[in-house]
Motif scaffolding. Structure first.
Motif, PDB file in Angstrom:
ATOM      1  N   ARG A 135      26.230  51.609  71.891  1.00 48.06           N
ATOM      2  CA  ARG A 135      26.523  50.310  71.290  1.00 48.06           C
ATOM      3  C   ARG A 135      27.414  50.464  70.072  1.00 48.06           C
ATOM      4  NH1 ARG A 135      23.831  45.881  72.982  1.00 48.06           N
ATOM      5  NH2 ARG A 135      22.211  46.220  74.564  1.00 48.06           N
ATOM      6  N   ILE A 136      28.135  49.420  69.762  1.00 48.95           N
ATOM      7  CA  ILE A 136      29.005  49.408  68.588  1.00 48.95           C
ATOM      8  C   ILE A 136      28.459  48.376  67.609  1.00 48.95           C
ATOM      9  CG2 ILE A 136      31.322  49.018  67.734  1.00 48.95           C
ATOM     10  CD1 ILE A 136      32.389  49.620  70.490  1.00 48.95           C
ATOM     11  N   TYR A 137      28.274  48.783  66.369  1.00 49.29           N
ATOM     12  CA  TYR A 137      27.779  47.849  65.356  1.00 49.29           C
ATOM     13  C   TYR A 137      28.875  47.568  64.344  1.00 49.29           C
ATOM     14  CZ  TYR A 137      23.312  49.127  67.417  1.00 49.29           C
ATOM     15  OH  TYR A 137      22.284  49.348  68.312  1.00 49.29           O
ATOM     16  N   PRO A 138      29.637  46.505  64.562  1.00 43.73           N
ATOM     17  CA  PRO A 138      30.723  46.213  63.611  1.00 43.73           C
ATOM     18  C   PRO A 138      30.167  45.664  62.298  1.00 43.73           C
ATOM     19  CG  PRO A 138      30.559  44.476  65.232  1.00 43.73           C
ATOM     20  CD  PRO A 138      29.560  45.510  65.633  1.00 43.73           C
ATOM     21  N   TYR A 139      31.009  45.703  61.268  1.00 43.49           N
ATOM     22  CA  TYR A 139      30.612  45.086  59.998  1.00 43.49           C
ATOM     23  C   TYR A 139      30.395  43.604  60.216  1.00 43.49           C
ATOM     24  CZ  TYR A 139      32.188  49.310  57.608  1.00 43.49           C
ATOM     25  OH  TYR A 139      32.344  50.598  57.176  1.00 43.49           O
ATOM     26  N   VAL A 140      29.559  43.029  59.359  1.00 41.71           N
ATOM     27  CA  VAL A 140      29.437  41.567  59.385  1.00 41.71           C
ATOM     28  C   VAL A 140      30.543  40.993  58.499  1.00 41.71           C
ATOM     29  CG1 VAL A 140      27.984  39.621  58.781  1.00 41.71           C
ATOM     30  CG2 VAL A 140      26.988  41.655  59.840  1.00 41.71           C
ATOM     31  N   LYS A 141      30.608  41.527  57.261  1.00 40.07           N
ATOM     32  CA  LYS A 141      31.728  41.184  56.379  1.00 40.07           C
ATOM     33  C   LYS A 141      32.462  42.484  56.076  1.00 40.07           C
ATOM     34  CE  LYS A 141      28.820  37.629  54.313  1.00 40.07           C
ATOM     35  NZ  LYS A 141      27.575  38.071  55.012  1.00 40.07           N
ATOM     36  N   PRO A 142      33.716  42.589  56.495  1.00 39.63           N
ATOM     37  CA  PRO A 142      34.414  43.872  56.350  1.00 39.63           C
ATOM     38  C   PRO A 142      34.648  44.234  54.893  1.00 39.63           C
ATOM     39  CG  PRO A 142      35.938  42.154  56.964  1.00 39.63           C
ATOM     40  CD  PRO A 142      34.575  41.541  57.053  1.00 39.63           C
TER      41      PRO A 142
ATOM     42  N   VAL B 270      38.841  51.518  56.558  1.00 43.81           N
ATOM     43  CA  VAL B 270      39.323  51.367  57.923  1.00 43.81           C
ATOM     44  C   VAL B 270      38.529  52.353  58.777  1.00 43.81           C
ATOM     45  CG1 VAL B 270      41.287  51.670  59.473  1.00 43.81           C
ATOM     46  CG2 VAL B 270      41.633  50.731  57.173  1.00 43.81           C
ATOM     47  N   PRO B 271      37.765  51.852  59.740  1.00 49.41           N
ATOM     48  CA  PRO B 271      36.942  52.768  60.528  1.00 49.41           C
ATOM     49  C   PRO B 271      37.756  53.932  61.068  1.00 49.41           C
ATOM     50  CG  PRO B 271      36.438  50.508  61.100  1.00 49.41           C
ATOM     51  CD  PRO B 271      37.617  50.464  60.169  1.00 49.41           C
TER      52      PRO B 271
END
Lengths: 464, 994, 219
Positions: free
Chosen positions: B87-94, B99-100
């Motif tokens: 799974r990928i867990y992106p930021y909620v607020k970047p 930069v990943p």
């Protein structure tokens, strides 16, 4: 089941004879077939088989541990990346050679004396090769990926590296195993048929029947049989040379001082035959005692094999001499040090023991008296078995332990798992061998018939 | 420490025989390790011996899980199994900037002995993974040392103290604040007479100010600082010479002649990278400096010396006196015995007056320091090669005396509250003080510590300390330059900084470290504060914060009477360990497994003694001896140390931890147990008793001679200038370009290559740890090292040459040579190691089946094999230190130096996106970046203008084992030395042989 | 002497002897087929996501540029998955109450990430860099297919090494002009071969010899 002992000739075979007199087709066949069929199994068989099976269990245990923990359980390290694993591989492969040599080359050379020993010599080959095969398969860091050494169309778009001697090994050894197996089996078909016909129990009839593949001994069958075995013999003969040549490339193709030598192929082949015959003797001597086969495996056989041992030991000795000379003559500091290190370094005991076992000890075979003393022969054979193992130890371990940069020199010692794997493989060999002598004709019945006087007579009549 | 009892008859080493054998060796032949030389059984069994094999001992549950986990990972490699759903867990607020997958760099500082050295920390998605030197910082100049490199591993150490506890119970921060408040209320009436603060050397202006503030409020409270490797001799020395406590700042780049009185300026110290850079800048044939070293125990500085003489501490003192007399320092009764060597040194120094330098080591008594300063003054070096500034640490310089006083007060029960900030006094204070016993008389003991260690055990309150990379703080370098430490990550275990703990004693107990430090500098920075603050953070130093030079005038001072009396008995020398320092790095696996520069020992310390001393005692390496001094006893394994001063036994402190953590415990013996406050560095009159036991040591190199081969080529600068071709003739010539059956490989856009300058390499090991950190190299443990399975991609070979008692020492970093005709590539059956178009010898882990054929066929033996599952695939926090750009190797695969291909690729992406070629110097390998000496250069050898091409073009360039036709891409520059014509070395004639 | 075996045994044995060879071959073939099948590769298998996000709708119907959400595709190795904030930019206004979007709003409220299922999952020992491929004229569509026609995104290629090598051996076959990199359903204007060669030269694409170096992807 008849417990009737087959007739046993009273006179001992005259020295030089390859079969004791007084046998007829029937008596000879009775006697040989009975080993697999009716004769009650001697206690020694159970003992030997038991030893074999126990050690085989040790082997399985070791392999399990190996797969779980990794190849680190062995003593290998940097610089000595190969230890018992490849050492034993070469040792076993070497042992295998005599079988093919006897059955194939001596067949082509029309050496009738081979007839009594070729069968179990071939069996020995096959079992030795299967033991040998274990090592390259299991010595890798990730054995479950060994199939990557086989060229096949894959999803990675990759091919193996055909420049690597290990790839050549894959082909050489598999071919060798296949051909030897076929040769052995085809050679056995007529005898399997004999057993089928003489077997009392139904299961035995069925078993041997299937294996005999409907052999009826018709002229057509015999004709095909001859052709087949001749072809296989022709196939097998170059293999005797090629296999160990290729194995020697594993080292000769490397740059390690002590490996990188042009003499390796012939020297390895000779060594293999040397080791092989030693092992044949090691097996033949107890077998003829246990099963009272003195009539078939006569002094003549033992004498011949002893002579071969002597001859090959001289070739091997020449190999050692040349190695030393080239080291000196090359003027190369690394080669010279390699030789000096073998003779005086941390492993010097190994080296001198090897010289004793493979060069000095066999010289006693010059004496007819010793060639004809069974105990002496047996001891001799044992010494050579050890000697050939030491030779591989010296070539592989000692050369690797001290190569180019002094800073990276190290030492190697087999761990308990190295030994358990080694003993285990010996156990597997013994187990297979004992199964074989119990269930299959260990001496080729029909080929023995050929050397009977009767056979000659028939031959004459035919001509007439 | 545990000893494996060994019933074998210890044959011992017949050193006499060694000497005779050595007599036979001549010419450039370099001698080998004693045991090897004599072919003793011990040596043969050295590696043979079977040890306790933890990694072999069956498969317990945890291991089983590990293995299963790994086998799943491995199964993935076969390509014929399904990948488990991820799974990928992106930021909620970047967050801005992040930069990943792209690294960010932050400037902060690494603290060594309390002094700051600027570093740049590399961070992915807020996860720091690498520490390197900061080019702008005066103590670093971009270089670093093993401690800075390895500090990152300490941060991710699962053994770190993780909670705030009171008598073992987990408590909230507020509870501690309450406790402190209570204490303060009790202390106020009696002006804090029962309150004591014990810190390590503190150079942090903020912390100093905070403590000062507390002391101002409670005038009778006291602040004591204790650093086991403290510099009090340095300050006492300047006080003796100049009447004031000063910090000497050296400029080795300006010195033509350097005399080191056991000063290991190339091997350790807060300014080590700076000193190395300055020193080696003068190791070029044209502008060659000359280094004289007298020392009791071999150091890296001694190894680089043009003339080195092993002397006992007493002898060093009288030697210093003789030289001082020679250079015209007044008021010295030149009663010291006339010494040709001393006279020659003095003459050389004098002839370079103003461009010479005399340096005394921290371990030397004040008198020697004073002599050194006096000499520099007499030679007119002050202001040229050495200047003096104020001390960055404004605690009393006489730390030992202060500590002794504190212990006295505690023993008398006059201390009611003891606050220990950092350090580990219960372990590393002088044994005679028995700090641990005394401190138990203190009513309330509060401890801030990184680990739950020997001291924490004796404290009521234990506060988990934040690691330097987790903290806001500041600190000064030796020259006073301030660096503001900024955190790269929120404290992993909600640790606190010293600032926050001290704030508890102030009016604003809840104040955050950030605010404390920021407020400290508010108004103190030039110009607009916000801008200056940002700039300071960005540059990693505060402009103009360096101390100004102080004028000095030498006063006449009495010489220590010891100078004249040579002590006949055995002297015990105490030194910080070269890899785990004072014990604070004892739980750091990288450093434990790092081969110590001189002994090549790992995982243990030993009693180093000269061959002659060992001969007298009838002991040899690995024999266990009992050292007894003033009624205290310690058992230690012997290590026969060539070049050690006869009659001196050196033991390194820092080992023998009892609560150091899973890595530290059970390694080595505790040298502190013999260290007394009177004799911190040298204890004359130690008694040594031989036991019948032996203790196996793990060393990474067993052969110390070059066997008449020429891996290291050394030549005098004079001989080289006279005939530059001499280096090329020291070894076999390579075969011609067409003497090969292999086709010439097609050349790619670039041809990567490396040059290593043995003239500037000091053998400090920084590159080894940098590589380990950059390339996720696992540690394997002592037992595996003994089996010859160490994993570091770079190894530093150490060779000896010359006499047994005072050999020349050579260091040579060896790693994958990236041969153009690589023997390893031919033999790999599955094409797991193949050549890249740009000349990289590529190792593809996921293709490797592990036949080890390549390693066998590698003449340099630089390939490393994962015999077991060495990498940790399960412990989350341990995985955090891994570099995401490099595959973590699993069991059964080969690995080796990749020329940091991940850095090459990153530079390539940048260049190709801009549609330009990669610039020279754009790719910096980890080892090159770490090297304080800039001895390693990497680049495109097809570009004649590149740094590496220019280096390789030098006449002293040579390749290792080129005679084999491997055509290595990594090549070496011969080591240059500059012996004084006045002291022609014995082997001078053979220099031109070969 | 009685016959042990029935006549038919001859046929049986012949068949079994020769059949064995083919049977073995069949097994190997099956293994290989399985190995290349979507079961193993997940090729074309639509993944159920915590939010049934439709690329068809957002890309196809609304024509939102890839880079509006996958912002780092031109800068970094990783083409980032948009943060919840990106969704909320619009969905605070439109479909603000839609039950389908509850997970998004929840993530926004609770500050917990939306656990998207990874569709293109390369092994950890493979280092793929989006930015360089985009910079060198490889279109999104080349590897990701017509996402504008995918209600739920599925893996377009096999992602097996051989597939990667196909392109690294003949890059010119998959090059586009810079302006077409983010377009779906790109059709080369003119002879694809010539255009490919022209672009390869223009982009300074390295020769296959270099592109197929192991360290291009494995470190």
């Amino acid at each position: 089941m008849s417990t009737a002992e087959p007739p046993h000739s009273e006179q001992k075979p005259a020295t030089g004879a390859i079969l004791a007199p007084g046998y007829t087709f029937t008596t000879l066949t009775d006697k040989l077939a009975s080993i697999a069929l009716s004769r009650r199994t001697p206690k020694s068989w159970f003992f030997g088989a038991a030893v074999g099976f126990v050690l085989t269990m040790v082997l399985l245990a070791t392999i399990t541990h190996l797969v779980f923990k990794g190849v680190g359980i062995f003593g290998v390290n940097v610089p000595v990346g190969w230890g018992f694993d490849i050492l034993n591989f070469v040792w076993w492969i070497g042992i295998g050679h005599a079988g093919t040599l006897i059955s194939a080359i001596l067949l082509l050379l029309r050496q009738p004396w081979r007839n009594s020993i070729n069968r179990f010599a071939e069996a020995m080959t096959i079992f030795a090769v299967s033991c040998a095969g274990l090592y390259p398969l299991l010595h890798t860091g990730r054995p479950w990926l060994d199939y990557w050494l086989v060229p096949y169309p894959n999803t990675m778009g990759m091919w193996p590296n055909f420049r690597s001697p290990l790839i050549w090994d894959v082909f050489a050894v598999t071919t060798y195993a296949t051909v030897s197996l076929l040769f052995w089996y085809v050679g056995m078909i007529p005898d399997l048929a004999t057993l089928r016909d003489r077997a009392k129990a139904l299961w035995a009839k069925m078993l041997y029947g299937m294996l005999a593949m409907g052999w009826r001994g018709s002229a057509r069958h015999w004709h095909r049989y001859e052709t087949a075995s001749l072809l296989l013999a022709g196939l097998a003969t170059p293999l005797v040379i090629s296999v160990h040549t290729v194995v020697s490339f594993d080292f000769a193709a490397g740059i390690v001082p002590g490996w990188h030598a042009t003499i390796f192929p012939p020297y390895f082949v000779a060594g293999a035959i040397y080791a092989g015959f030693a092992m044949v003797l090691t097996l033949a001597i107890p077998l003829r005692k246990i099963y009272g086969l003195e009539d078939f495996i006569t002094m003549k056989h033992l004498d011949n094999m002893a002579k071969i041992l002597l001859a090959t030991s001289l070739i091997v000795a020449y190999g050692y001499a040349v190695e030393a000379f080239m080291a000196f003559y090359s003027g190369n500091v690394y080669e010279r040090y390699m030789m000096w290190n073998r003779a005086t370094g941390p492993y010097k005991h190994m080296y001198w023991a090897l010289i004793f076992c493979n060069v000095l000890a066999p010289q006693m075979m010059w004496f007819r008296k010793l060639r004809h003393s069974i105990p002496a022969l047996f001891v001799m054979a044992m010494i050579v078995n050890v000697g050939m193992w030491l030779e591989r130890y010296v070539i592989i371990v000692v050369s690797l332990s001290r190569d180019f940069l002094p800073s990276s020199w190290g030492l190697y010692k087999g761990t308990v798992f190295d030994w358990s794997m080694f003993l285990g493989s010996i156990g597997l060999f013994i187990a297979l061998l004992f199964l074989f002598i119990r269930l299959l004709p260990m001496i080729s019945i029909f080929e023995m018939r050929v050397i009977l006087p009767e056979a000659k007579v028939e031959a004459k009549e035919e001509q007439a | 420490m545990k000893f494996t009892v060994d019933s074998r008859r210890s044959t011992g080493v017949d050193i006499g025989a060694a000497r005779t054998k050595l007599g036979e060796l001549h010419g450039r032949e370099y001698w080998r390790s004693l045991e090897e030389l004599l072919e003793t059984d011990d040596f043969r069994e050295h590696l043979h011996r079977e040890f306790r094999v933890p990694i072999d001992s069956g498969v317990d549950r945890r291991e089983l899980l590990t293995l299963m986990g790994a086998s799943i990972a491995l199964a993935g490699l076969t390509g014929c199994t399904r990948q488990p759903t991820e799974r990928i867990y992106p930021y909620v607020k970047p967050p801005e900037e992040i930069v990943p997958g792209e690294p960010l760099f932050y400037a902060t500082a690494h603290l060594h002995e309390g002094y700051a050295r600027g570093v740049l920390a590399k961070s992915y998605e807020g996860r720091p993974i690498k520490v390197d030197g900061n080019d702008l910082h005066p103590a670093s100049l971009g270089g670093s040392d093993v401690f800075a490199q390895a500090s990152i591993l300490n941060m991710y150490d699962p053994d770190r103290s993780q909670t705030l506890t009171e008598r073992g119970q987990i408590r909230p921060w507020s509870a501690l604040l309450a406790a402190v408040k209570l204490t303060l209320e009790q202390e106020r009436p009696r002006r804090g007479s029962g309150l004591r603060f014990l810190t390590t050397t503190v150079t942090s202006p903020t912390l100093q100010a905070q403590i000062a503030a507390v002391l101002a409020e409670l005038p009778d409270a006291k602040w004591i600082a204790w650093e086991p490797t403290g510099r009090e001799n340095v300050f006492a020395g300047t006080k003796l010479a100049f009447g004031q406590e000063l910090q000497p700042v050296y400029a080795f780049d300006k010195a033509d002649v350097v005399l080191s009185l056991e000063a290991d300026f190339l091997g350790s110290g807060p300014s080590m990278p700076r000193h190395v850079r300055d020193f080696v800048s003068r190791r070029r044939a044209e502008t060659m400096n000359r280094l004289y070293v007298v020392e009791s125990t071999p150091t890296l500085t001694g190894a680089r010396a043009d003339h080195r003489r092993p002397l006992t501490p007493a002898a060093i003192e009288s030697f210093a006196a003789s030289v001082a007399a020679g250079v015209g320092v007044g008021g010295i009764s030149a009663g010291a015995p006339a010494d040709a060597f001393a006279d020659a040194v003095a003459a050389d120094l004098k002839s370079h007056a103003g461009a010479s330098l005399v340096v005394a080591g921290e371990t030397q008594p004040p008198a020697v320091h004073a002599l050194a300063h006096a000499m520099n003054a007499a030679l007119g070096n002050v202001g040229k090669t050495v200047r003096y500034v104020g001390s960055a640490a404004d605690t009393p310089a006489a730390q030992t005396a202060a500590l002794a006083e504190l212990v006295g007060e505690m023993a008398d029960g006059r201390v009611s509250t003891l606050v220990i900030l950092g350090g580990n006094p219960a372990f590393n204070t002088p044994a005679d003080l028995d700090f641990g016993k005394a401190m138990q008389k203190v009513g309330l003991r509060i401890r801030l510590g990184l680990y739950n260690d020997e001291t924490s055990r004796l404290c009521h309150w234990n506060v988990a300390e934040a690691h330097a990379l987790e903290s806001w703080s500041d600190a000064r370098a030796e020259d006073g330059t301030v660096t503001i430490l900024q955190p790269l990550i929120a404290p992993l275990f909600s640790g606190k900084t010293a600032h926050e703990l001290l704030a508890a004693f102030s009016a604003e107990p809840e104040k955050s470290a950030h605010d404390i430090v920021r407020d400290q500098w508010r108004g103190k920075l030039p110009g607009d504060f916000e801008a200056a603050w940002q700039k300071s953070l960005h540059d990693g130093l505060v402009d103009g914060s360096a101390f100004p030079s102080r004028p000095v005038a030498v006063r006449s001072f009495p010489l220590d009477p010891r100078a004249s009396t040579l002590d006949p008995s055995l002297t015990l020398l105490f030194r910080p360990d070269p890899t785990i320092w004072d014990g604070s790095y004892a739980n750091n696996g990288w450093l434990q497994e790092l081969a110590k520069p001189m002994t090549k020992l790992t995982w243990d310390n030993a009693a180093l003694m000269a061959p002659a001393t060992a001969e007298k005692l009838g002991v040899t390496t690995e024999d266990v001896v009992e050292l007894s001094f003033a009624g205290r006893r310690v058992e230690a394994p012997v290590w026969v140390m060539p070049g050690q001063a006869e009659g001196c036994v050196t033991i390194h402190f820092g080992y023998g931890r009892t609560r150091g953590g899973r890595v530290a415990d059970g390694t080595g013996f505790n040298a502190y147990a013999l260290r007394e406050s009177r004799t911190l560095w040298a204890a004359p009159g130690v008694e040594i008793r031989k036991t019948l036991r032996r203790y196996p040591l793990a060393t990474t190199q067993h052969q110390h001679s070059m066997e008449g081969r020429a891996p290291v080529r050394a030549v005098t600068a004079a001989a080289y200038l006279e005939n530059p071709g001499v280096v090329a003739h020291m070894g076999e010539p390579p075969p011609g370009p067409h003497d090969t059956m292999y086709p010439q490989l097609p050349r790619g856009s670039y041809a990567w290559g490396m040059a290593i300058d043995l003239s500037t390499c000091v053998g400090c090991n920084a590159c080894v740890i940098a590589c380990q950190s950059e390339n996720n190299i696992p540690i394997v443990g002592k037992e595996q090292v003994q089996r010859g399975r160490a994993m570091q991609w770079i190894r530093i070979d150490r060779y000896y040459k010359g006499s047994l008692d005072a050999p020349e020492t050579f260091h040579q970093p060896v790693t994958c040579m990236h041969c153009e005709n690589a023997p390893c590539e031919v033999v790999c059956p599955v094409n797991a190691t193949v050549h890249s178009a740009e000349g990289l010898n590529q190792m593809v882990y996921n293709r490797c089946v592990g036949t080890r054929y390549c390693s066998n066929n590698c003449p340099y033996k630089v390939r490393r094999f994962n015999f077991f599952l060495y990498s940790d695939f399960t412990t989350e926090i341990k995985k955090m230190v891994n570099n995401p750009e490099v595959t973590v190797r699993s069991r059964g695969v080969m690995e080796k130096c990749s020329y940091c291909v991940q850095r090459i690729n990153r530079a390539r992406y940048a260049a190709e996106k801009e549609n330009r070629p990669i610039k020279d110097g754009e790719i910096v390998t980890a080892c090159e970046q770490a090297c304080p000496a800039r001895a390693i250069t990497f680049g495109n050898v097809d570009d004649p203008e590149s740094r590496v091409s220019r280096a390789k073009a030098e006449k002293r360039g040579y390749g290792l084992l080129v005679e084999l036709g491997t055509r290595p891409r990594t090549s070496y520059l011969a080591s240059l030395s500059n012996p004084s014509p006045a002291l022609a070395p014995a082997e001078e004639p053979e220099k031109h042989k070969a | 002497m009685a016959q042990i075996f029935h006549r038919s045994t001859n046929t049986v044995s012949r068949v079994s002897v020769f059949g064995a060879v083919f049977f073995l071959g069949l097994l190997l073939w099956l293994f290989d087929a399985l190995n290349r099948s979507p079961y193993t590769t997940q090729q074309g298998v639509a993944r159920v996501q915590p939010v049934q996000f439709s690329h068809q709708h957002h890309v196809g119907a609304m024509g939102i540029d890839c880079r509006y959400c996958h912002t780092t595709v031109e800068r970094a190795s990783f083409a980032n998955i948009p943060p919840t904030k990106t969704c909320m930019n619009c969905h605070t206004q439109i479909w603000a109450q839609s039950p389908e979007l509850e997970p998004v709003r929840e993530s926004w409220r609770t500050d917990a990430s939306i656990p998207w299922v990874k569709v293109y999952d390369l092994p950890d020992y493979v280092y793929f860099n989006h930015s360089i491929h985009v910079a060198k004229g490889v279109g999104c569509e080349t590897c990701h297919g017509r996402v504008d026609r995918m209600p739920l995104v599925s893996q377009h290629p096999t992602l097996q090494m051989a597939w990667c090598l196909d392109c690294h051996r003949e890059p010119e076959k998959n090059l586009r002009p810079r302006d077409a990199i983010f377009t779906m359903g790109y059709v080369p204007a003119g002879n694809p071969e010539e255009i490919g060669k022209k672009l390869a030269a223009e982009y300074k694409i390295r020769p296959p010899m270099e592109l197929t170096d192991c360290t291009t992807c494995h470190r």
